[in-house]
Design a protein around this motif. Structure first.
Motif, PDB file in Angstrom:
ATOM      1  N   ILE A   6      -0.278   1.308  -5.928  1.00 34.58           N
ATOM      2  CA  ILE A   6      -0.398   0.762  -4.737  1.00 34.58           C
ATOM      3  C   ILE A   6      -1.275  -0.729  -5.201  1.00 34.58           C
ATOM      4  O   ILE A   6      -0.677  -2.248  -4.789  1.00 34.58           O
ATOM      5  N   ALA A   7      -1.564  -1.159  -6.747  1.00 34.74           N
ATOM      6  CA  ALA A   7      -1.017  -2.165  -7.198  1.00 34.74           C
ATOM      7  C   ALA A   7      -0.106  -3.307  -7.506  1.00 34.74           C
ATOM      8  O   ALA A   7      -0.458  -4.095  -6.543  1.00 34.74           O
ATOM      9  N   LEU A   8       0.693  -2.422  -7.993  1.00 33.25           N
ATOM     10  CA  LEU A   8       1.871  -3.465  -8.042  1.00 33.25           C
ATOM     11  C   LEU A   8       2.424  -3.561  -6.518  1.00 33.25           C
ATOM     12  O   LEU A   8       3.340  -4.565  -6.266  1.00 33.25           O
ATOM     13  N   LEU A  29      -3.726  -3.517   1.672  1.00 30.94           N
ATOM     14  CA  LEU A  29      -2.311  -4.930   1.595  1.00 30.94           C
ATOM     15  C   LEU A  29      -1.093  -3.822   1.170  1.00 30.94           C
ATOM     16  O   LEU A  29      -0.337  -4.058   2.258  1.00 30.94           O
ATOM     17  N   ALA A  30      -1.540  -2.591   0.074  1.00 30.59           N
ATOM     18  CA  ALA A  30      -0.581  -1.914  -0.159  1.00 30.59           C
ATOM     19  C   ALA A  30      -0.070  -0.885   1.337  1.00 30.59           C
ATOM     20  O   ALA A  30       1.553  -0.772   1.520  1.00 30.59           O
ATOM     21  N   TYR A  71       0.011   7.726   1.608  1.00 26.87           N
ATOM     22  CA  TYR A  71      -0.485   7.835   0.228  1.00 26.87           C
ATOM     23  C   TYR A  71      -1.838   6.367   0.094  1.00 26.87           C
ATOM     24  O   TYR A  71      -2.729   7.815  -0.613  1.00 26.87           O
ATOM     25  N   VAL A  72      -1.622   5.633   0.027  1.00 22.58           N
ATOM     26  CA  VAL A  72      -3.139   4.298   0.345  1.00 22.58           C
ATOM     27  C   VAL A  72      -4.047   4.805   1.406  1.00 22.58           C
ATOM     28  O   VAL A  72      -4.844   5.246   0.938  1.00 22.58           O
ATOM     29  N   GLU A  73      -3.757   5.151   2.721  1.00 25.21           N
ATOM     30  CA  GLU A  73      -5.085   5.439   3.288  1.00 25.21           C
ATOM     31  C   GLU A  73      -5.526   6.661   3.343  1.00 25.21           C
ATOM     32  O   GLU A  73      -6.587   6.860   2.734  1.00 25.21           O
ATOM     33  N   MET A  74      -4.142   8.261   2.229  1.00 24.74           N
ATOM     34  CA  MET A  74      -5.536   9.527   2.151  1.00 24.74           C
ATOM     35  C   MET A  74      -6.701   8.704   0.907  1.00 24.74           C
ATOM     36  O   MET A  74      -7.411   9.744   0.616  1.00 24.74           O
ATOM     37  N   SER A  75      -5.673   8.047  -0.270  1.00 22.59           N
ATOM     38  CA  SER A  75      -6.775   7.423  -1.379  1.00 22.59           C
ATOM     39  C   SER A  75      -7.827   7.021  -1.129  1.00 22.59           C
ATOM     40  O   SER A  75      -9.051   7.294  -1.629  1.00 22.59           O
ATOM     41  N   ILE A 100       3.880  -5.976   6.632  1.00 20.08           N
ATOM     42  CA  ILE A 100       3.030  -7.440   6.695  1.00 20.08           C
ATOM     43  C   ILE A 100       4.821  -7.384   6.196  1.00 20.08           C
ATOM     44  O   ILE A 100       4.810  -8.999   6.936  1.00 20.08           O
ATOM     45  N   TYR A 101       5.642  -7.160   5.484  1.00 23.42           N
ATOM     46  CA  TYR A 101       7.063  -7.798   5.675  1.00 23.42           C
ATOM     47  C   TYR A 101       7.319  -8.165   6.733  1.00 23.42           C
ATOM     48  O   TYR A 101       8.612  -8.709   6.336  1.00 23.42           O
ATOM     49  N   VAL A 102       7.223  -6.688   7.738  1.00 24.23           N
ATOM     50  CA  VAL A 102       8.380  -6.968   9.108  1.00 24.23           C
ATOM     51  C   VAL A 102       7.792  -8.271   9.234  1.00 24.23           C
ATOM     52  O   VAL A 102       8.992  -9.089  10.231  1.00 24.23           O
TER      53      VAL A 102
END
Length: 853
Positions: free
Chosen positions: A565-567, A797-798, A513-517, A804-806
């Motif tokens: 996305i912001a969250l 980042l989103a 979703y993020v990449e597409m948006s 990033i977590y990994v």
């Protein structure tokens, strides 16, 4: 009896069109603008009939579910003017038939939606037979000059027969689910107007929740469907809908599988409505046979018995020598006058007395008829009859050599390499009146042939290997639907993208979703709310959102940032920064868990079928598990930080060790909850329950999750309760937030969060405040004012938050002794880099497999 006055009373006309006023103040039409009584309808029909004039003229009518279109249709029938009915949403068909038949009058809506009656000449350029009332394209051949000629008696007789066997009553109200220009949809209109019943005019799909709101509000009693309609009914949870006034459902337009007939017949019996399976052709005005509802469960393969006034005979066929089997030949007052292929044929009277259907039928011992085969290659695609030979001829006229065959609910077109598949799909879809998604174009080195040299249509119907994925559009390329389709195909790794596809229908998830948006925003600028549910074609024009009544509202186009996305971007920065630590802002991971539940509901709990939902969710789970396990496997080779439980994503389920935290607990919890939800919704009963109560089910699950949240059973004293068992209530709250559609529901889910989060982290009110604030934002503020640079940073980042977590566990310990802020930036950059590598590998591997195949 009151009769609508007509300007030429001695001219032959369709009786029910002249007798509308006899039903007085009964409701005839229901629209978003209000109701129209039969008395009012008759007056409008009379006014329009006078405008059409005394002398008979050929009236081309662009069909639509509007009062204006219906009044013009009835006025022409009332005054004896032959009507050439064409699809109102197909300018190509309107133009080609106008050119082919040179109508005297054209009635259609203009580009602004205003209904106009354009008189091209005072008299008529044609010799019109006195019996000619209506001209229809055979279903699916909407742009073909070959038309079916129907008489006044055909229309009256078939409408009467349908009204008789359906038992249409004055208080019935049918909702328009099929196009007016399609003989099946038109038969619903004719039979109800003949009976003095009501019509609810709408273009809403049965897949739209607004349709069912309208059905209940208008006290709908019936609707009609083709086989594809019943697929949509499965997806929207029709079986559990509360439709107190529904009396019957009709099905025609192609064969519905016997098990589906039996299923819906049994469902109707339980819910108090009847299923009428029907059989017909345009050449028989509409209907030739129907299956009595009481026999549908015991004889689901049958088309039933002839309609009142009709009869069948079986003409022996050399390819079907079985007894009581042959080509179905139908006789009755609804059989057409004949075909018309040019304007000169409009002067012809009856040219045939019975109809050879082209279907091979069998008569059962108990008197029912069944269709067991076809004489010709005609195919029914989504209820539309398509002639593959004509498609081949059409393409040949454009210089394209092709083989064409019907396969299930799609039309397969094979063409030679070097041919533009998009152009072929567009030509075929436009010519046949099919949606582009139903036209599958295969590019082949050689067209398949039998040893005899004849086309091998059986090979054409066999499933084909997936074509290679299309590349991302290059900069400077014009932004059109083709370019957007290529972008969707690349990011979602789908080869079946059409202009009618949407992000959610293609199985998009929170990661893509993020990449597409971000990509769409670069191409199109600010995106409308809920862009992920819109067809690709609608992204290229000013967006409109429809109310339940069908009215349009303009959507705002300001530049914003999706709250989820912001969250996600904020939460991952908080997680990494707190682990280093450069600050102490905890609660990000738990907020991400609520966002994950929100995104599950938004992207996967759509109107798609149960299996499609599970498949899309499974693909998302793999996109979480595989990168995590791949990184862990690599770290096992170079460090001693991880063990086998970490690799298997099971560490958080084991009893905790002193001074050790399972690094991937969040991912393990998320995968466990996703698996549990998918398994739960794989149960048909639960799937139906979710579709009927999309908000109530997650709230119920949230309430059940409070048993472990508060340890009501006192289990902590005896066993280790892993986070995956304790945190489902938070995940379910996010799910419910996505499904909250009213202010009352949003207030309820907000109150539940504000009541249950406090106390979870004893002595950490700031942590709890972050979770609650983020949740309230998610529920009440779907998008935030933003700027393009901020959108790009937050989007990266989103979109990389999982990665990033990994990786941050291995990055920051090597730099935090130098600078905590350097360790934070390095962790974010490393995660983004890993996300980029993973995305490229994700797309490269399937493409490599397809190229090898």
């Amino acid at each position: 009896m009151l009769i609508t006055p007509a300007p030429c009373p001695d001219t032959k006309a369709v009786p029910f069109a002249r007798h509308l006023a006899a039903f007085g103040d009964r409701t005839a039409l229901l629209t978003h603008d209000g109701e129209v009584s039969y008395r009012e309808l008759a007056a409008r029909v009379a006014d329009t009939a006078r405008r059409l004039g005394d002398g008979r003229r050929l009236v081309l009518l662009a069909g639509a579910h509007t009062v204006d279109a219906l009044v013009t249709y009835l006025a022409a029938l009332c005054a004896g003017h032959p009507v050439l009915l064409v699809p109102g949403d197909n300018p190509g068909a309107l133009g080609s038939l106008t050119a082919a038949y040179d109508p005297d009058v054209v009635a259609a809506a203009d580009q602004q939606g205003t209904w106009t009656i354009h008189e091209r000449r005072a008299g008529s350029a044609h010799t019109l037979h006195e019996d000619l009332a209506l001209l229809l394209s055979t279903s699916g051949s909407t742009g073909s000059p070959k038309l079916v000629r129907l008489s006044h008696d055909n229309l009256q007789a078939n409408a009467g027969a349908i009204a008789a066997y359906l038992g249409i009553r004055a208080d019935d109200r049918a909702v328009t689910t099929l196009p007016m220009h399609y003989c099946y949809g038109l038969s619903v209109i004719n039979s109800h107007l003949l009976s003095g019943a009501g019509l609810v005019l709408t273009d809403l799909s049965v897949a739209d929740a607004c349709f069912w709101d309208l059905f209940r509000e208008t006290r709908g009693t019936s609707f009609a469907g083709v086989p594809y309609t019943f697929d949509l009914l499965d997806r929207v949870g029709f079986a559990d809908m509360d439709l107190p006034h529904l009396r019957y459902v009709t099905q025609a337009g192609g064969r519905l599988a016997a098990d589906r007939v039996a299923h819906y017949a049994a469902l109707g019996r339980r819910r108090g409505w009847d299923l009428f399976v029907m059989y017909g052709q345009t050449e028989a005005t509409a209907r030739m046979a129907y299956l009595p509802p009481e026999r549908a469960t015991s004889h689901p393969h049958a088309i039933g018995i002839p309609v009142p006034g009709g009869s069948f005979r079986l003409q022996p066929h050399p390819d079907w020598p079985e007894p009581d089997t042959g080509e179905l030949v139908y006789s009755g007052p609804n059989v057409m006058l004949g075909y018309a292929e040019d304007p000169a044929d409009l002067a012809l009277g009856r040219t045939l007395g019975e109809l050879h259907t082209g279907d091979i039928g069998r008569r059962t011992p108990d008197g029912l008829y069944e269709v067991v085969g076809r004489v010709s290659r005609f195919a029914k695609i989504l209820g539309l009859r398509v002639d593959p030979e004509r498609v081949e001829s059409t393409l040949a006229g454009h210089g394209i050599t092709a083989y064409c065959a019907g396969a299930d609910d799609r039309l397969v077109v094979a063409v030679l390499g070097g041919t533009d598949a998009t152009r072929v799909r567009r030509l075929v879809a436009r010519d046949c009146g099919l949606p582009p998604r139903s036209v599958h174009v295969r590019i082949m080195a050689e067209l398949p042939r039998l040893p005899s040299g004849k086309p091998d249509y059986r090979a054409l119907r066999e499933p084909a290997p997936e074509p290679p994925a299309r590349s991302v559009p290059s900069p400077g390329e014009p932004v059109d639907a083709t370019r957007l389709c290529r972008l969707y195909a690349e990011i979602l790794d789908r080869a079946d993208v059409t202009e009618d596809s949407s992000f959610t229908s293609l199985g998009g998830d929170s990661l893509s979703y993020v990449e597409m948006s971000l990509n769409l925003e670069q191409l199109l600028g600010p995106l409308p709310p809920h862009w992920h549910t819109l067809p690709i074609r609608d992204l290229l024009r000013p967006e409109e959102k429809r109310s339940p009544t069908g009215r349009a509202r303009r959507l705002p186009g300001i530049r914003t940032l999706d709250a989820s996305i912001a969250l996600r971007a904020l939460a991952i920065v908080c997680v990494v920064g707190s682990h280093i630590p450069v600050f102490h802002i905890k609660g990000g991971a738990h907020l991400l868990l609520a966002v994950a539940g929100f995104n599950l509901a938004r992207f996967h709990l759509t109107s798609a079928g149960r299996r499609d939902r599970a498949r899309h969710a499974g693909r998302s789970m793999l996109r979480i598990a595989v990168p995590t396990m791949a990184w862990t496997a690599l770290m096992l080779l170079v460090t001693e930080d991880y063990g086998l439980p970490t690799l298997l994503l099971f560490e958080s389920f084991l009893p905790p060790r002193p001074d050790h935290i399972a690094p991937f607990w969040f991912i393990e919890v998320l995968l466990f909850l996703l698996i549990a939800v998918v398994a739960l919704l794989s149960l048909p009963a639960v799937d139906r329950l979710e579709r009927r109560y999309p908000f109530g089910l997650p709230m119920t699950l949230m309430a059940a999750g409070l048993l472990t949240r508060y340890d009501v059973l006192g289990l902590r004293e005896h066993i280790h309760l892993p986070s995956a068992v304790v945190l489902p209530w938070l995940f379910a709250l996010g799910w419910a937030a996505a499904k909250a559609s009213t202010a009352r529901q949003r207030l309820l889910v907000t109150a539940a969060a504000l009541a249950t989060v406090p106390g979870y982290f004893s002595g950490e009110p700031a942590r709890e405040a972050l979770i609650m604030a983020g949740f309230v934002l998610l529920v009440w503020v779907p998008s935030l004012p933003s700027a393009a640079p901020l959108n790009r940073v937050a989007g990266v980042l989103a979109g990389s938050s999982l990665y990033i977590y990994v990786v941050h566990w291995q990055v920051f310990p090597r730099l935090d002794h130098i600078s905590g802020w350097l360790a934070l930036i390095a962790s974010l950059v490393a995660g983004v880099a890993y996300a980029t590598v993973a995305a490229r590998l994700t797309r490269a591997v399937p493409a490599w497999r397809r190229s090898r195949a």
